[in-house]
Design a protein around this motif. Structure first.
Motif, mmCIF file in Angstrom:
data_model
loop_
_atom_site.group_PDB
_atom_site.id
_atom_site.type_symbol
_atom_site.label_atom_id
_atom_site.label_comp_id
_atom_site.label_asym_id
_atom_site.label_seq_id
_atom_site.Cartn_x
_atom_site.Cartn_y
_atom_site.Cartn_z
ATOM 1 N N PHE A 1 -10.397 15.783 -1.678
ATOM 2 C CA PHE A 1 -11.734 15.235 -1.903
ATOM 3 C C PHE A 1 -12.369 14.793 -0.591
ATOM 4 O O PHE A 1 -13.546 15.064 -0.354
ATOM 5 C CB PHE A 1 -11.693 14.056 -2.887
ATOM 6 C CG PHE A 1 -13.051 13.424 -3.055
ATOM 7 C CD1 PHE A 1 -14.013 14.039 -3.826
ATOM 8 C CD2 PHE A 1 -13.366 12.230 -2.422
ATOM 9 C CE1 PHE A 1 -15.275 13.475 -3.970
ATOM 10 C CE2 PHE A 1 -14.617 11.662 -2.556
ATOM 11 C CZ PHE A 1 -15.575 12.291 -3.339
ATOM 12 N N ASN A 2 -11.610 14.120 0.265
ATOM 13 C CA ASN A 2 -12.163 13.664 1.542
ATOM 14 C C ASN A 2 -12.583 14.840 2.414
ATOM 15 O O ASN A 2 -13.593 14.765 3.115
ATOM 16 C CB ASN A 2 -11.161 12.775 2.278
ATOM 17 C CG ASN A 2 -11.005 11.429 1.613
ATOM 18 O OD1 ASN A 2 -11.879 10.974 0.886
ATOM 19 N ND2 ASN A 2 -9.877 10.788 1.835
ATOM 20 N N SER A 3 -11.828 15.920 2.367
ATOM 21 C CA SER A 3 -12.206 17.114 3.124
ATOM 22 C C SER A 3 -13.528 17.681 2.607
ATOM 23 O O SER A 3 -14.418 18.005 3.393
ATOM 24 C CB SER A 3 -11.111 18.178 3.028
ATOM 25 O OG SER A 3 -9.939 17.745 3.646
ATOM 26 N N ILE A 4 -13.643 17.817 1.310
ATOM 27 C CA ILE A 4 -14.887 18.325 0.715
ATOM 28 C C ILE A 4 -16.049 17.396 1.049
ATOM 29 O O ILE A 4 -17.130 17.839 1.436
ATOM 30 C CB ILE A 4 -14.740 18.486 -0.818
ATOM 31 C CG1 ILE A 4 -13.704 19.551 -1.153
ATOM 32 C CG2 ILE A 4 -16.079 18.819 -1.477
ATOM 33 C CD1 ILE A 4 -14.067 20.942 -0.711
ATOM 34 N N TYR A 5 -15.833 16.108 0.923
ATOM 35 C CA TYR A 5 -16.884 15.113 1.201
ATOM 36 C C TYR A 5 -17.309 15.171 2.670
ATOM 37 O O TYR A 5 -18.496 15.202 2.983
ATOM 38 C CB TYR A 5 -16.374 13.714 0.843
ATOM 39 C CG TYR A 5 -17.403 12.638 1.018
ATOM 40 C CD1 TYR A 5 -18.286 12.335 -0.003
ATOM 41 C CD2 TYR A 5 -17.496 11.921 2.202
ATOM 42 C CE1 TYR A 5 -19.235 11.346 0.147
ATOM 43 C CE2 TYR A 5 -18.432 10.934 2.375
ATOM 44 C CZ TYR A 5 -19.309 10.641 1.344
ATOM 45 O OH TYR A 5 -20.259 9.670 1.507
ATOM 46 N N ASN A 6 -16.339 15.178 3.573
ATOM 47 C CA ASN A 6 -16.642 15.152 5.005
ATOM 48 C C ASN A 6 -17.341 16.413 5.496
ATOM 49 O O ASN A 6 -18.077 16.357 6.477
ATOM 50 C CB ASN A 6 -15.373 14.919 5.819
ATOM 51 C CG ASN A 6 -14.828 13.521 5.652
ATOM 52 O OD1 ASN A 6 -15.553 12.599 5.309
ATOM 53 N ND2 ASN A 6 -13.542 13.363 5.876
ATOM 54 N N TRP A 7 -17.116 17.541 4.843
ATOM 55 C CA TRP A 7 -17.754 18.790 5.239
ATOM 56 C C TRP A 7 -19.010 19.080 4.416
ATOM 57 O O TRP A 7 -19.533 20.184 4.425
ATOM 58 C CB TRP A 7 -16.769 19.947 5.152
ATOM 59 C CG TRP A 7 -15.767 19.900 6.259
ATOM 60 C CD1 TRP A 7 -14.507 19.376 6.199
ATOM 61 C CD2 TRP A 7 -15.940 20.356 7.594
ATOM 62 N NE1 TRP A 7 -13.896 19.485 7.417
ATOM 63 C CE2 TRP A 7 -14.746 20.092 8.298
ATOM 64 C CE3 TRP A 7 -16.983 20.976 8.271
ATOM 65 C CZ2 TRP A 7 -14.586 20.418 9.637
ATOM 66 C CZ3 TRP A 7 -16.809 21.308 9.596
ATOM 67 C CH2 TRP A 7 -15.624 21.029 10.264
ATOM 68 N N GLY A 8 -19.538 18.093 3.701
ATOM 69 C CA GLY A 8 -20.829 18.217 3.031
ATOM 70 C C GLY A 8 -20.800 18.886 1.676
ATOM 71 O O GLY A 8 -21.838 19.321 1.186
#
Length: 78
Positions: free
Chosen positions: A31-38
């Motif tokens: 989730f953090n990866s998806i969030y951080n990459w928009g």
């Protein structure tokens, strides 16, 4: 034995509701990866058992984020 992260989605209007099942560390990392990459600007919601969470996002944004994550991962290995 490594537990895999299970990702499913359900259409919810123009967005999708993405369901993440697995251990908490894997779920937070994804989730953090998806969030951080928009890929989303929403929150991660617990289904109540601590092993399944969901978030809402537009499918095009999630695909763009996944593509960016993959390209970044590949360039780091070169």
């Amino acid at each position: 034995m490594k537990q895999n992260l299970k990702i499913t989605y359900e259409t919810f209007g123009e967005s999708h509701a993405y369901l993440l099942e697995g251990n908490l560390k894997q779920i937070n990392h994804f989730f953090n990866s998806i969030y951080n990459w928009g890929g989303t600007n929403g929150k991660l919601h617990d289904m109540g058992n601590g092993k399944a969470f969901y978030f809402y996002a537009h499918p095009d944004d999630v695909m763009k984020a996944l593509t960016r994550i993959a390209i970044h991962s590949l360039t780091n290995k070169i």
